[in-house]
Scaffold this active site. Structure first.
Site, PDB file in Angstrom:
ATOM      1  N   THR A  66       0.884  -0.760  -0.040  1.00 52.46           N
ATOM      2  CA  THR A  66      -0.157  -0.210   0.228  1.00 52.46           C
ATOM      3  C   THR A  66       0.926   1.171  -0.184  1.00 52.46           C
ATOM      4  O   THR A  66       1.364   1.713   0.752  1.00 52.46           O
ATOM      5  CB  THR A  66      -0.831   0.083   1.182  1.00 52.46           C
ATOM      6  OG1 THR A  66      -1.442  -1.332   1.453  1.00 52.46           O
ATOM      7  CG2 THR A  66      -1.845   1.055   1.438  1.00 52.46           C
TER       8      THR A  66
ATOM      9  N   LYS B 298      -6.576   1.763  -3.840  1.00 49.63           N
ATOM     10  CA  LYS B 298      -6.197   1.211  -2.392  1.00 49.63           C
ATOM     11  C   LYS B 298      -6.209   2.432  -1.408  1.00 49.63           C
ATOM     12  O   LYS B 298      -6.710   2.578  -0.286  1.00 49.63           O
ATOM     13  CB  LYS B 298      -5.189   0.644  -2.151  1.00 49.63           C
ATOM     14  CG  LYS B 298      -4.256  -0.301  -1.161  1.00 49.63           C
ATOM     15  CD  LYS B 298      -5.267  -0.802  -0.137  1.00 49.63           C
ATOM     16  CE  LYS B 298      -4.634  -1.687   0.981  1.00 49.63           C
ATOM     17  NZ  LYS B 298      -5.537  -2.528   1.524  1.00 49.63           N
TER      18      LYS B 298
END
Length: 318
Positions: A114, A192
């Site tokens: 991420t 994300k």
């Protein structure tokens, strides 16, 4: 995890490679790759801390994995390489090291970290400059969902490359795919980061709701009944964690406060650069800063509840 014969990459399958960091969820992903991925050869595990790699290997079926002592060893014996690291600096450092390895041309790198979309673009350019393929594949889901193979995988990059990764996503590591084939790599990490703001908002809303329920006289049990009825799933799970005190009792966080703040800062940066404002994340990040101050790196995103409690004249611990 290599199916190169099916994909026409190589006449002799090579080994896979997974670069594991301190992310609990990625351990679940590796477990499912070993258990359900129909791997031709044992999964190769690499970690910057050898002991952690060995400890993790001990949880996998016998003879289903091997350990590479260096990134060079792991990449050299692989044709599909998964990476998942905790922050932008770590993945940049790892990719820089990988690109110093001779002959990575034709290998496929899949990053599940991420990170900021700008970082995704940068590492995509690095791999492309060395003739390697790259797919961005961040995932949504807590560690328990990773263990159960219930993640949601978001894939972006050239369609032909994405097709090689899809067999290891839905039905192996995940329950569903969000397929951005032939879209820029950064679209996956952009989703994300924005998606994680929904999680932050959920935790902030539940925290404020539970504090108000306690102070107004409604009671936490009554509010939890409402949450269970109206919002089954993650809302109910986080509500339960707050009521049980799990948000401060855990030895290891499920979603560490440091990582949560990293994601919040990425979202705030994206908003500023886009001419938008996300005040809810400004509030949540302020509460995460309070959690960091109170618990340090052991703090969990659910600790926002404790921060809101303190802000309202209650003890951090319920």
């Amino acid at each position: 995890m290599d199916r190169s014969r099916k994909h026409g990459q190589s006449s002799s399958p090579l080994h896979p490679f997974s670069q594991i960091h301190l992310l609990t969820a990625f351990k679940g992903m590796c477990k499912n790759l070993v258990g359900k991925g129909q791997l031709v050869h044992p999964l190769i595990i690499s970690n910057r801390t050898l002991k952690r790699a060995k400890d993790f290997q001990a949880t996998l079926p016998f003879n289903k994995s091997t350990i590479a002592k260096t990134i060079t060893d792991a990449v050299s014996d692989s044709d599909i390489i998964f990476t998942c690291l905790g922050d932008d600096a770590a993945i940049k450092e790892t990719v820089s090291s990988i690109c110093e390895i001779p002959n990575i041309k034709g290998k496929l790198f899949v990053d599940c970290s991420t990170i900021h979309p700008d970082t995704t673009n940068a590492i995509a350019e690095s791999f492309s400059a060395h003739g390697a393929e790259f797919v961005a594949c961040p995932v949504f889901g807590a560690p328990a969902m990773a263990d159960a193979g219930q993640l949601v995988c978001v894939l972006a990059g050239p369609g032909d490359s994405v097709k090689k990764v899809l067999p290891y996503c839905k039905g192996v590591m995940g329950r569903a795919n969000i397929d951005f084939s032939d879209q820029p790599h950064a679209k996956a990490t952009l989703l994300k980061i924005i998606g994680n703001t929904f999680i932050l908002n959920m935790v902030e809303t539940l925290s404020e709701g539970h504090v108000l329920a306690e102070k107004s006289g409604l009671g936490n049990d009554n509010l939890h009944q409402f949450v269970e009825t109206m919002f089954p799933g993650p809302y109910t799970a986080y509500s339960g964690r707050m009521m049980s005190g799990d948000y401060y009792k855990r030895e290891q966080p499920l979603f560490g406060v440091d990582l949560a703040r990293k994601d919040a800062k990425h979202a705030l940066d994206l908003a500023e650069s886009s001419g938008a404002r996300i005040r809810d994340i400004e509030v949540a990040d302020g509460h995460l800063a309070d959690v960091q101050k109170y618990m340090g790196s052991k703090g969990d995103i659910a600790g926002i509840y404790g921060a809101v409690r303190e802000e309202s004249g209650l003890k951090f611990e319920n």
